[in-house]
Motif scaffolding. Sequence first.
Motif, PDB file in Angstrom:
ATOM      1  N   TYR A 137      58.815 -33.169  75.385  1.00 53.58           N
ATOM      2  CA  TYR A 137      59.296 -32.125  76.297  1.00 53.58           C
ATOM      3  C   TYR A 137      60.193 -31.138  75.558  1.00 53.58           C
ATOM      4  O   TYR A 137      60.047 -29.912  75.706  1.00 53.58           O
ATOM      5  CB  TYR A 137      60.053 -32.758  77.464  1.00 53.58           C
ATOM      6  CG  TYR A 137      60.579 -31.746  78.456  1.00 53.58           C
ATOM      7  CD1 TYR A 137      59.746 -31.202  79.431  1.00 53.58           C
ATOM      8  CD2 TYR A 137      61.909 -31.311  78.395  1.00 53.58           C
ATOM      9  CE1 TYR A 137      60.222 -30.250  80.330  1.00 53.58           C
ATOM     10  CE2 TYR A 137      62.389 -30.369  79.289  1.00 53.58           C
ATOM     11  CZ  TYR A 137      61.532 -29.838  80.251  1.00 53.58           C
ATOM     12  OH  TYR A 137      62.012 -28.886  81.132  1.00 53.58           O
ATOM     13  N   LYS A 141      60.653 -37.485  76.175  1.00 55.63           N
ATOM     14  CA  LYS A 141      61.737 -36.496  76.096  1.00 55.63           C
ATOM     15  C   LYS A 141      61.596 -35.636  74.842  1.00 55.63           C
ATOM     16  O   LYS A 141      61.854 -34.429  74.879  1.00 55.63           O
ATOM     17  CB  LYS A 141      63.090 -37.209  76.104  1.00 55.63           C
ATOM     18  CG  LYS A 141      63.426 -37.816  77.462  1.00 55.63           C
ATOM     19  CD  LYS A 141      64.765 -38.523  77.443  1.00 55.63           C
ATOM     20  CE  LYS A 141      65.083 -39.104  78.822  1.00 55.63           C
ATOM     21  NZ  LYS A 141      66.376 -39.842  78.815  1.00 55.63           N
ATOM     22  N   GLU A 198      59.858 -27.318  77.211  1.00 51.74           N
ATOM     23  CA  GLU A 198      60.962 -26.573  77.819  1.00 51.74           C
ATOM     24  C   GLU A 198      60.992 -25.121  77.348  1.00 51.74           C
ATOM     25  O   GLU A 198      60.430 -24.775  76.308  1.00 51.74           O
ATOM     26  CB  GLU A 198      62.290 -27.261  77.522  1.00 51.74           C
ATOM     27  CG  GLU A 198      62.734 -27.212  76.083  1.00 51.74           C
ATOM     28  CD  GLU A 198      64.088 -27.874  75.885  1.00 51.74           C
ATOM     29  OE1 GLU A 198      64.726 -28.209  76.896  1.00 51.74           O
ATOM     30  OE2 GLU A 198      64.487 -28.056  74.726  1.00 51.74           O
ATOM     31  N   LYS A 217      54.904 -27.108  83.924  1.00 49.45           N
ATOM     32  CA  LYS A 217      56.161 -27.410  83.232  1.00 49.45           C
ATOM     33  C   LYS A 217      57.130 -28.145  84.146  1.00 49.45           C
ATOM     34  O   LYS A 217      57.784 -29.116  83.743  1.00 49.45           O
ATOM     35  CB  LYS A 217      56.806 -26.120  82.721  1.00 49.45           C
ATOM     36  CG  LYS A 217      56.129 -25.514  81.510  1.00 49.45           C
ATOM     37  CD  LYS A 217      56.975 -24.393  80.928  1.00 49.45           C
ATOM     38  CE  LYS A 217      56.362 -23.875  79.632  1.00 49.45           C
ATOM     39  NZ  LYS A 217      57.248 -22.906  78.957  1.00 49.45           N
ATOM     40  N   ASN A 218      57.249 -27.663  85.390  1.00 51.20           N
ATOM     41  CA  ASN A 218      58.149 -28.299  86.343  1.00 51.20           C
ATOM     42  C   ASN A 218      57.722 -29.725  86.663  1.00 51.20           C
ATOM     43  O   ASN A 218      58.554 -30.623  86.791  1.00 51.20           O
ATOM     44  CB  ASN A 218      58.206 -27.484  87.643  1.00 51.20           C
ATOM     45  CG  ASN A 218      59.209 -26.347  87.567  1.00 51.20           C
ATOM     46  OD1 ASN A 218      59.991 -26.274  86.618  1.00 51.20           O
ATOM     47  ND2 ASN A 218      59.194 -25.463  88.545  1.00 51.20           N
ATOM     48  N   ALA A 223      58.730 -31.935  83.818  1.00 44.00           N
ATOM     49  CA  ALA A 223      60.184 -32.141  83.817  1.00 44.00           C
ATOM     50  C   ALA A 223      60.576 -33.242  84.804  1.00 44.00           C
ATOM     51  O   ALA A 223      61.485 -34.047  84.537  1.00 44.00           O
ATOM     52  CB  ALA A 223      60.895 -30.839  84.156  1.00 44.00           C
TER      53      ALA A 223
END
Length: 214
Positions: free
Chosen positions: A139, A136, A144, A158-159, A162
Amino acid sequence: RIGMQSALFLAVRHGGRMERGGRRRSEPEEADKGRMKRTIIKDWKARLSYFLQNSSNSNKRKSKKAAKHRNYFRPSPEEAQLWSEAFDELLANKYGLAAFRAFLKSEFCEENIEFWLACEDFKKTKSPQKLTSKAKKIYNDFIEKEAPKEINIDFQTKNMIAQNIQEATHTCFSAAQKRVYSLMENNSYPRFLESEFYQELCKKTPISRAAQGT
């Protein structure tokens, strides 16, 4: 200050060439170029000193003080020349890694090496809880939209990240890390090898003992 240093760096990289329109540099301009080069080398030393002092975990400094001191000495010209044989050779050397980070900072793209290093640390994490928290953080720091150190990767990757960090595994960032590694290897690494600082490291005469680690 950083903007001025970057400008100086670019000026030296292109130093000695004909100016636009075919006009040759005058002697005063050549003297200015010499001063710029000295300023850049001095700035590199300062950056290296910072990275070398902060690259080890503080909890390990006392037990590994002697080994750290040896690793951070200015490399011999022969050692430095090995870095040009492969990008991995550069990254595997602590002084070389610090020098490359300083170079990327001068080009305003240090987020690439910082992301790569964060991924290397992430892959060594054994605790599932720590794996999730580190995923996290990586990210939030690098992936993000409008992250403080946002790296240049495609929207699809990126997706995917996530989605993957919801149940983090050691391969969460593999695609992004590979992309950033390739970007550094094909773009920043060749420019680093052409840089004034690296060329100085490869010379037989050292810049100065001040360039050694502390």
